[in-house]
Design a protein around this motif. Sequence first.
Motif, short mmCIF file in Angstrom:
data_model
loop_
_atom_site.label_atom_id
_atom_site.label_comp_id
_atom_site.label_asym_id
_atom_site.label_seq_id
_atom_site.Cartn_x
_atom_site.Cartn_y
_atom_site.Cartn_z
N ILE B 44 0.85 -1.28 -0.21
CA ILE B 44 -0.03 -0.07 -0.09
C ILE B 44 0.89 1.12 -0.01
O ILE B 44 1.99 1.31 0.69
N ASP B 105 -1.02 -2.63 -4.34
CA ASP B 105 -2.47 -3.07 -4.27
C ASP B 105 -3.43 -1.80 -4.07
O ASP B 105 -4.44 -1.69 -4.50
N TYR B 106 -2.97 -1.03 -3.03
CA TYR B 106 -3.85 0.23 -2.66
C TYR B 106 -2.85 1.43 -2.81
O TYR B 106 -1.66 1.49 -2.48
N ASP B 128 -8.37 0.94 -4.74
CA ASP B 128 -7.89 -0.25 -5.12
C ASP B 128 -7.32 -0.02 -6.50
O ASP B 128 -7.94 0.41 -7.47
N ARG B 131 -8.49 -2.30 -9.68
CA ARG B 131 -9.84 -2.07 -10.05
C ARG B 131 -10.08 -0.62 -10.32
O ARG B 131 -11.10 -0.27 -10.76
N LEU B 135 -12.53 3.19 -2.43
CA LEU B 135 -13.05 2.25 -1.46
C LEU B 135 -13.45 3.26 -0.37
O LEU B 135 -14.32 2.89 0.57
N ILE B 162 -10.06 -2.52 4.31
CA ILE B 162 -9.27 -3.56 3.39
C ILE B 162 -9.52 -4.82 4.01
O ILE B 162 -9.77 -5.98 3.38
#
Lengths: 171, 442
Positions: B44, B105-106, B128, B131, B135, B162
């Motif tokens: 992250i 990932d984040y 995210d 995608r 979030l 998460i």
Amino acid sequence: MNTATRVLLVSLFSTAVLAGCKSKAVQDTPPPATTPPPTTTPAPSTSGLYGPDDLDRDECLRQRVVYFDLDQDSLKPEFQAIVGCHAKYLRDRPSARINLEGNADERGSREYNLGLGERRGNAVSSALQANGGSGSQLTVISYGEERPVCTESNESCWQRNRRVEIVYTAR
Amino acid sequence: MTNRLPMRWHALLLLTLLLPFAALAQRQGLEIDIVGGNASALPITIVPMPYQGSASAPQTDVASIIRADLERSGQFRTLPEANIVERPTRGAEIQYPTWRTLRQDYIVVGRVLDAGDGGYRVEYELFDVARQQRLLGLALTARANAMRDVAHQIADAIYEKILGVRGAFWTRIAYITQVGTGGNARYALMVADSDGFNPQTVVRSSEPLLSPAWSPDGQRLAYVSFERGNSSIYIQNITTGARELVASFRGINGSPAFSPDGRRLALTLSRSGNPEIYVMDLGSKALTQLTNHFGIDTEPTWSADGASVYFTSDRGGRPQVYRVAATGGGATRVTFDGTYNATPTVSFDGKKIAVAQGSGNTYRIALMDSSLGSPRWSMLSPGSLDESPSFAPNASMLLYAAREGGRGVLYAVSADARVRQRLVLADGDVRSPAWSPYRNSR
């Protein structure tokens, strides 16, 4: 009293103390028989009774620390003599009061060690009472591992911390 | 208040004890040191959150606090600030290919604005990366001196979004410090943020203090003090400083632990001649004796539902953990691995119990996990004189005390043992850590 007699009486006294439950016999012995062990001690006062000054002078009474083995609360034989003379002091001085401060080494949990310190204090308290001290003269306080005299993490240090300190709160 | 002359110490000690801790900010802090890592942790990026207001910039670097929180949980691997090549402050500015290349990932972006009255408003968003989906998008306002709280609350929100588990970064820790030895020893009960920052003195004493325990509302601490000569138990309000002596019986007065409803206090008393577990009704002060055994029974701690009490007993010869109903009755042995298991701390769901486990001269923090049925044991600390484990309210991490280089230090360790963080007081010993409950939202 010559030296040979004193040594003999001392050993008789020690035997009686070691016997523990035979402490009654000690009490019944004539006063000279309960003369404190160390031969270096100045002659006791004429009455044969301990007085407050003996706490500073008497070789045995000046010893105020009893040490214990790891996780043990049983009194080791070498400390019976110390217990014997402090018990005699309590008998001779009914107004005397003692705090028995129980301590543990740093290993293990602090609160459990509070329990261990108390067990050791109780062991000395029982021995003093078995030798004629009165329970009303004795207070057990456990400090657990909170009052170390040595702060290194090794056995020589730990064994100095596993102790009960005999503290006179009234002479 | 912190620069008193030593000669005045004794005269002012009593006064000090009665003052609210907020007035007694300590100068010394805790050093932070992460000693491990977790290769499977979630990557992250927390992008620096610049000040975009028109007054004076805050002293607090919000993004770096969030980064440190997530890192020490063991669940995340944060991108070091030096590697953050682009600095978006809004979702629309994020170039996703950059962060995919960096295998993130984040990503969290945000900025600090003025909120009036000298306060600040922190706006932040969590995305995210794979995608390209938002979030979280939230804003928090605070006074300048509460910006660390804001950062911890943001870390909590990210953690929960998460992982689906409530974060426990915006919590506090209590602990005991000792400076000096022998007759010169000075003790203090301290409270700090969960990362060791913002230490505050609750009580100072020239006699030993130990075993702080939080009330479930986080407003009070119960603790053991030797200030009266023997051990005794006090309950102190950490905001007002008001305190009450609740147990000062003959013998040991130890191991206080608030029940989950805050109305009762489990404790150890040896007034009968031997340490036993009792429960005190804090309203009436009436005592209920839970154990009656010639062994040492101590260190009670409650199950989350308040129905049972775990404790340490050497009734079987050596210390082990037992459980008894909070109303009393027969005790059941809980730990069977190892010859010395003491000081239990129980997770909120009752599935995990951590203990100080002794083997020879080595004491380590061990975790007994019953999540999958039969207990599985793992070691959380390397030893050799580790003690006093305390679960975070979400059970993701634990605090414990250790000795290093002849001094007491605290560690926070993730429940999977992969990340440990050392919290060292700059001067003296630190011990007896206790992790607070969750704090209520402001």
